[in-house]
Design an enzyme around this catalytic site. Structure first.
Site, short mmCIF file in Angstrom:
data_model
loop_
_atom_site.label_atom_id
_atom_site.label_comp_id
_atom_site.label_asym_id
_atom_site.label_seq_id
_atom_site.Cartn_x
_atom_site.Cartn_y
_atom_site.Cartn_z
N THR A 12 0.86 -1.05 -0.02
CA THR A 12 -0.25 -0.09 0.40
C THR A 12 1.35 1.09 -0.29
O THR A 12 2.13 1.16 0.47
CB THR A 12 -1.02 0.18 1.30
OG1 THR A 12 -0.31 0.15 2.63
CG2 THR A 12 -1.94 -1.48 1.61
N GLY A 13 0.45 1.89 -0.22
CA GLY A 13 1.53 3.27 -0.75
C GLY A 13 2.47 3.51 -1.62
O GLY A 13 3.68 3.79 -1.73
N GLY A 14 2.24 2.65 -2.90
CA GLY A 14 3.72 1.65 -3.41
C GLY A 14 4.00 2.39 -4.91
O GLY A 14 4.41 2.46 -5.53
N GLY A 17 7.87 7.02 -3.04
CA GLY A 17 9.43 6.88 -2.11
C GLY A 17 9.28 5.68 -2.00
O GLY A 17 9.39 4.43 -2.24
N ILE A 18 9.01 5.05 -0.36
CA ILE A 18 9.55 3.89 0.29
C ILE A 18 8.79 2.42 -0.33
O ILE A 18 8.79 1.36 -0.72
CB ILE A 18 9.28 4.01 1.91
CG1 ILE A 18 10.17 4.66 2.90
CG2 ILE A 18 9.17 2.57 2.07
CD1 ILE A 18 10.03 4.81 3.56
N GLY A 19 7.74 2.79 -0.58
CA GLY A 19 6.57 1.92 -0.95
C GLY A 19 6.43 1.65 -2.59
O GLY A 19 7.30 0.16 -2.78
N TYR A 151 1.01 12.22 14.79
CA TYR A 151 1.88 11.69 13.91
C TYR A 151 2.50 10.55 14.20
O TYR A 151 2.10 8.85 13.91
CB TYR A 151 2.56 12.01 12.97
CG TYR A 151 3.64 11.26 12.03
CD1 TYR A 151 2.65 10.36 10.71
CD2 TYR A 151 4.43 10.85 12.49
CE1 TYR A 151 3.19 8.89 9.68
CE2 TYR A 151 6.02 9.82 11.12
CZ TYR A 151 5.05 9.25 10.14
OH TYR A 151 5.53 8.38 9.86
#
Length: 250
Positions: A12-14, A17-19, A151
């Site tokens: 997810t969030g792919g 960035g990191i994803g 956060y």
């Protein structure tokens, strides 16, 4: 043969960035990767980067239950279950305590806590025995950083999730772990800082307290996720692995 040859993964969030870096790494290790995020253009570009034979994009918002259902319907249609879930999607903003609004609180907790919870819950019927679930935490959960109330608290919840879910899923051999990045140079980090100039100033402040003497790269987090996804980490359960250049350790 990669460490994840023939496996199925969800990130997810792919899209960036990191994803994205993790989706690339998992595909390199042999997994077919389903990536999801809210921006279809970025997801399509990510599939072009990874290769259409190794990646499938399903646009959606993890706070919308119907979108999660569509994601897992696509995974189910592949017919191989799910071996790796990297629950990575998150939002962040610097807001001092006195300026926190209901809307800000609900957005951060809606994505980072509620969204992550249902991302994992809805995956349960698909997760193969022995699967690996990796959650994205943050060093912010430990640091008490100014203006990061919501956060940091949301990422503390993520750390708690890993402990509880590890206990609940141990009967199926499913391992749940957390990867907690420090300062990683991503488009999201630049946006959070307020742009390239502000991020450059932020780096000048933070780099001197990082043992490695620099910010991290998404690929370094991706390497840790790939390790946690593989059998090389078979005896690691409920852990929180810091990828922070030592900033929270020294």
């Amino acid at each position: 043969m990669g460490q994840l040859e023939g496996k199925t993964a969800v990130v997810t969030g792919g899209g960036t960035g990191i994803g994205l870096a993790t989706a690339v790494r998992l595909a390199t290790e042999g997994a077919h990767v389903f990536i999801t995020g809210r921006r279809k253009t970025e997801l399509d570009a990510a599939v072009d980067t990874i290769g259409a034979t190794m990646a499938t994009a399903v646009a959606g918002d993890i706070t919308v239950m119907a979108d999660l259902d569509r994601l897992y319907d696509a995974v189910r249609a592949r017919g191989r279950g799910l071996d790796v879930l990297f629950a990575n999607a998150a939002v962040a903003a610097f807001v001092p305590l006195e300026e926190i609004t209901e809307e800000h609180h609900d957005q951060v907790f809606g994505v980072n806590v509620r969204g992550m919870l249902f991302t994992v819950q809805k995956a349960l019927p698909l997760l193969n025995d022995g699967a690996s679930v990796i959650l994205t935490g943050s060093t912010a959960a430990d640091k008490g950083m100014h203006a990061f109330t919501t956060y940091a608290a949301s990422k503390a919840a993520v750390r708690s999730f890993a402990r509880t879910w590890s206990n609940e899923l141990k009967g199926r051999g499913i391992r749940v772990n957390v990867v907690s990045p420090g300062v990683i140079e991503t488009p999201g980090a630049v946006d959070l800082a307020g742009g390239e100039e502000a991020y450059a100033a932020f780096k000048k402040q933070i780099v001197p307290i990082v043992a490695k003497g620099r910010e991290g790269h998404p690929e370094e987090v991706a390497a840790t996720v790939a390790f946690l996804a593989s059998e090389q980490s078979s005896y690691i359960v409920g852990a929180n692995i810091y990828v922070d250049g030592g900033v929270n350790q020294i």
